[in-house]
Design a protein around this motif. Structure first.
Motif, PDB file in Angstrom:
ATOM      1  N   GLY A   1      22.855  21.167  57.165  1.00  0.00           N
ATOM      2  CA  GLY A   1      21.789  20.469  57.845  1.00  0.00           C
ATOM      3  C   GLY A   1      22.289  19.652  59.002  1.00  0.00           C
ATOM      4  N   SER A   2      21.461  18.710  59.448  1.00  0.00           N
ATOM      5  CA  SER A   2      21.805  17.821  60.548  1.00  0.00           C
ATOM      6  C   SER A   2      21.232  16.449  60.265  1.00  0.00           C
ATOM      7  N   GLY A   3      21.719  15.444  60.980  1.00  0.00           N
ATOM      8  CA  GLY A   3      21.274  14.079  60.741  1.00  0.00           C
ATOM      9  C   GLY A   3      22.024  13.454  59.582  1.00  0.00           C
ATOM     10  N   ASP A   4      21.473  12.347  59.069  1.00  0.00           N
ATOM     11  CA  ASP A   4      22.080  11.662  57.930  1.00  0.00           C
ATOM     12  C   ASP A   4      20.990  10.875  57.223  1.00  0.00           C
ATOM     13  N   CYS A   5      21.373  10.121  56.199  1.00  0.00           N
ATOM     14  CA  CYS A   5      20.377   9.393  55.416  1.00  0.00           C
ATOM     15  C   CYS A   5      20.113   7.992  55.949  1.00  0.00           C
ATOM     16  N   THR A   6      20.658   7.684  57.118  1.00  0.00           N
ATOM     17  CA  THR A   6      20.300   6.454  57.817  1.00  0.00           C
ATOM     18  C   THR A   6      19.191   6.724  58.828  1.00  0.00           C
ATOM     19  N   ARG A   7      19.370   7.799  59.617  1.00  0.00           N
ATOM     20  CA  ARG A   7      18.384   8.156  60.644  1.00  0.00           C
ATOM     21  C   ARG A   7      17.384   9.187  60.171  1.00  0.00           C
ATOM     22  N   GLY A   8      17.709   9.883  59.054  1.00  0.00           N
ATOM     23  CA  GLY A   8      16.889  11.015  58.620  1.00  0.00           C
ATOM     24  C   GLY A   8      17.482  12.306  59.135  1.00  0.00           C
ATOM     25  N   GLY A   9      16.996  13.399  58.632  1.00  0.00           N
ATOM     26  CA  GLY A   9      17.553  14.671  59.081  1.00  0.00           C
ATOM     27  C   GLY A   9      16.829  15.854  58.493  1.00  0.00           C
ATOM     28  N   THR A  10      17.359  17.027  58.787  1.00  0.00           N
ATOM     29  CA  THR A  10      16.834  18.296  58.295  1.00  0.00           C
ATOM     30  C   THR A  10      17.927  18.964  57.476  1.00  0.00           C
ATOM     31  N   THR A  11      17.555  19.500  56.324  1.00  0.00           N
ATOM     32  CA  THR A  11      18.539  20.193  55.496  1.00  0.00           C
ATOM     33  C   THR A  11      17.988  21.531  55.027  1.00  0.00           C
ATOM     34  N   TYR A  12      18.904  22.391  54.610  1.00  0.00           N
ATOM     35  CA  TYR A  12      18.586  23.740  54.162  1.00  0.00           C
ATOM     36  C   TYR A  12      19.188  23.959  52.772  1.00  0.00           C
ATOM     37  N   TYR A  13      18.398  24.540  51.877  1.00  0.00           N
ATOM     38  CA  TYR A  13      18.957  24.866  50.572  1.00  0.00           C
ATOM     39  C   TYR A  13      18.890  26.359  50.302  1.00  0.00           C
ATOM     40  N   GLN A  14      19.919  26.830  49.617  1.00  0.00           N
ATOM     41  CA  GLN A  14      19.971  28.216  49.159  1.00  0.00           C
ATOM     42  C   GLN A  14      19.150  28.296  47.873  1.00  0.00           C
ATOM     43  N   PRO A  15      18.051  29.083  47.842  1.00  0.00           N
ATOM     44  CA  PRO A  15      17.249  29.172  46.617  1.00  0.00           C
ATOM     45  C   PRO A  15      18.086  29.576  45.409  1.00  0.00           C
ATOM     46  N   VAL A  16      17.758  28.992  44.258  1.00  0.00           N
ATOM     47  CA  VAL A  16      18.582  29.189  43.073  1.00  0.00           C
ATOM     48  C   VAL A  16      18.373  30.550  42.426  1.00  0.00           C
ATOM     49  N   ASN A  17      17.161  31.091  42.473  1.00  0.00           N
ATOM     50  CA  ASN A  17      16.922  32.350  41.760  1.00  0.00           C
ATOM     51  C   ASN A  17      17.787  33.505  42.269  1.00  0.00           C
ATOM     52  N   PRO A  18      17.992  33.653  43.578  1.00  0.00           N
ATOM     53  CA  PRO A  18      18.924  34.699  44.022  1.00  0.00           C
ATOM     54  C   PRO A  18      20.355  34.490  43.532  1.00  0.00           C
ATOM     55  N   ILE A  19      20.777  33.241  43.346  1.00  0.00           N
ATOM     56  CA  ILE A  19      22.127  32.979  42.818  1.00  0.00           C
ATOM     57  C   ILE A  19      22.209  33.458  41.374  1.00  0.00           C
ATOM     58  N   LEU A  20      21.200  33.133  40.588  1.00  0.00           N
ATOM     59  CA  LEU A  20      21.184  33.557  39.186  1.00  0.00           C
ATOM     60  C   LEU A  20      21.227  35.072  39.092  1.00  0.00           C
ATOM     61  N   ALA A  21      20.457  35.737  39.933  1.00  0.00           N
ATOM     62  CA  ALA A  21      20.414  37.202  39.894  1.00  0.00           C
ATOM     63  C   ALA A  21      21.736  37.813  40.346  1.00  0.00           C
ATOM     64  N   ALA A  22      22.356  37.221  41.369  1.00  0.00           N
ATOM     65  CA  ALA A  22      23.589  37.791  41.922  1.00  0.00           C
ATOM     66  C   ALA A  22      24.719  37.799  40.907  1.00  0.00           C
ATOM     67  N   TYR A  23      24.776  36.779  40.053  1.00  0.00           N
ATOM     68  CA  TYR A  23      25.901  36.658  39.109  1.00  0.00           C
ATOM     69  C   TYR A  23      25.472  36.825  37.650  1.00  0.00           C
ATOM     70  N   ASN A  24      24.235  37.258  37.434  1.00  0.00           N
ATOM     71  CA  ASN A  24      23.736  37.465  36.072  1.00  0.00           C
ATOM     72  C   ASN A  24      23.843  36.181  35.245  1.00  0.00           C
ATOM     73  N   LEU A  25      23.354  35.108  35.809  1.00  0.00           N
ATOM     74  CA  LEU A  25      23.435  33.803  35.180  1.00  0.00           C
ATOM     75  C   LEU A  25      22.079  33.384  34.602  1.00  0.00           C
ATOM     76  N   THR A  26      22.117  32.518  33.627  1.00  0.00           N
ATOM     77  CA  THR A  26      20.915  31.937  33.037  1.00  0.00           C
ATOM     78  C   THR A  26      20.905  30.444  33.289  1.00  0.00           C
ATOM     79  N   LEU A  27      19.830  29.952  33.883  1.00  0.00           N
ATOM     80  CA  LEU A  27      19.701  28.525  34.156  1.00  0.00           C
ATOM     81  C   LEU A  27      19.606  27.764  32.847  1.00  0.00           C
ATOM     82  N   THR A  28      20.321  26.638  32.735  1.00  0.00           N
ATOM     83  CA  THR A  28      20.232  25.783  31.563  1.00  0.00           C
ATOM     84  C   THR A  28      19.002  24.909  31.704  1.00  0.00           C
ATOM     85  N   THR A  29      18.061  25.032  30.777  1.00  0.00           N
ATOM     86  CA  THR A  29      16.793  24.313  30.864  1.00  0.00           C
ATOM     87  C   THR A  29      16.517  23.596  29.557  1.00  0.00           C
TER      88      THR A  29
END
Length: 391
Positions: free
Chosen positions: A362-390
């Motif tokens: 992302g860009s910015g910081d938590c003083t001025r604010g900013g924009t961030t990007y996250y990698q969705p979790v479901n594709p990660i679980l599928a890619a490595y055959n993982l099960t989310l702990t819930t």
């Protein structure tokens, strides 16, 4: 693959005899007879404790109430008896479903003092002071790495057997440890035990971890793969084979898979000292429960946890975003107005109790604010055959 960038704001890497104390809450009253002055006032038992005692100790509700009340009364009586017995005191314990108090002494003449209080008396060979002194000798030898110290798995004062017990798989080695300590051999018993204690740590999303003992990122979500445990995080944090230590710098695991750029995800397998929990670290170090990974729609509120800036919230601006870093393009990420800073990378985003993804950049910081990007979790679980702990 372009060289991974581990610092900077464009890519937020961050890879940079004891008696229980009773009872403070309301609940079901204990079963002491209010007309019996030897039991004193009723004790109140938290309902959750009562149910757990019934389940784990095989007690009825009335037995559990009686036991708790008697344990409290024993704890209240023991200090006075210890003082009365003075140097002959050998310890105290409760036993049976009704928690009857027994007090030990090396002075046979003190039995009347004990029984007059309503407790049972036990005459023993060694005082508690003698037992404690032997245990302290073992403690000091362990601190000085005495010969064969690793042969012992645990040692403790056992007032019921009037001895200091040393547990060990290798009893001969443990005997060497005892001899090296200088502890009074007359009070020490070495017993065979396969027990190998180990420290236990929780895996929580947002906690720090360190890559190859230096760079820092944040845990995403706890996961399992069959009988293997671990967590997901950002791919730019490490390569397959890189080792990790936890927030406490204790050995933790190693990267099993990692992709960056293109995607920005990875998973780390942890050793048996680390227990995956369905939590992410919320405000004031509270645990926020993860119940699933249903994708939240654009415009939804979303919060992020990270080891640098902690807990921050905002909204999801877009899904399916491609973002261009110096190292290359990452596709399929979600864009938010949640702030973050270096060290937060890999940490979790959650909407309500539904896990959304792990921080990529992302860009910015938590003083001025900013924009961030996250990698969705479901594709990660599928890619490595993982099960989310819930939960």
């Amino acid at each position: 693959m372009p060289r991974r960038r581990r610092h900077g704001l464009d890519l937020i890497a961050g890879c940079t005899l004891a008696i229980a104390t009773l009872f403070l809450s309301t609940g079901t009253p204990a079963a002491a007879d209010p007309g019996d002055p030897t039991h004193g006032p009723r004790r109140e038992i938290p309902p959750g404790m009562l149910a757990a005692m019934q389940r784990d100790l095989g007690l009825t509700a009335d037995e559990a109430k009686t036991r708790i009340n008697n344990e409290y009364q024993a704890g209240a009586a023991e200090p006075g008896l210890r003082k009365s017995l003075g140097g002959s005191y050998g310890g105290a314990w409760v036993s049976g479903n009704t928690a009857e108090l027994t007090v030990a002494t090396t002075d046979r003449g003190q039995r009347g003092t004990i029984t007059a209080s309503g407790a049972q008396a036990a005459v023993v060979d060694h005082t508690l002071r003698e037992l404690t002194s032997a245990k302290e000798a073992l403690d000091q030898a362990a601190e000085q790495r005495a010969p064969a110290v690793d042969a012992a798995s645990a040692w403790y004062v056992d007032v019921k057997s009037n001895s200091v017990v040393v547990q060990a798989a290798n009893t001969a080695g443990a005997m060497d440890f005892v001899a090296a300590s200088g502890a009074d051999r007359a009070v020490v018993r070495v017993v065979q035990s396969a027990e190998r204690p180990r420290p236990l740590y929780d895996l929580r999303g947002g906690d720090a971890y360190y890559i190859n003992s230096s760079a820092r990122c944040s845990v995403g979500f706890s996961v399992t793969q069959g009988d293997r445990n671990g967590f997901v995080t950002a791919g730019h944090c490490g390569d397959p084979g890189d080792t990790t230590t936890g927030y406490n710098r204790v050995a933790q695991g190693s990267f099993q898979g990692s992709t960056f750029p293109g995607n920005d995800y990875a998973w780390v397998e942890t050793n048996n000292n680390w227990t995956p929990q369905p939590w992410v670290v919320g405000a004031d170090n509270t645990n926020v429960v993860v119940s699933g990974s249903q994708q939240a729609p654009v415009g939804s509120s979303v919060c992020r946890s990270g080891s640098t800036t902690g807990w921050h919230c905002g909204t999801i601006l877009q899904h399916n975003t491609s973002v261009r870093y110096t190292e290359g393009t990452v596709n399929g990420v979600s864009r938010t107005n949640v702030c973050a800073e270096p060290g937060d990378s890999g940490g979790p985003y959650i909407s309500g109790s539904e896990g959304q993804g792990v921080l990529s950049g992302g860009s910015g910081d938590c003083t001025r604010g900013g924009t961030t990007y996250y990698q969705p979790v479901n594709p990660i679980l599928a890619a490595y055959n993982l099960t989310l702990t819930t939960d």
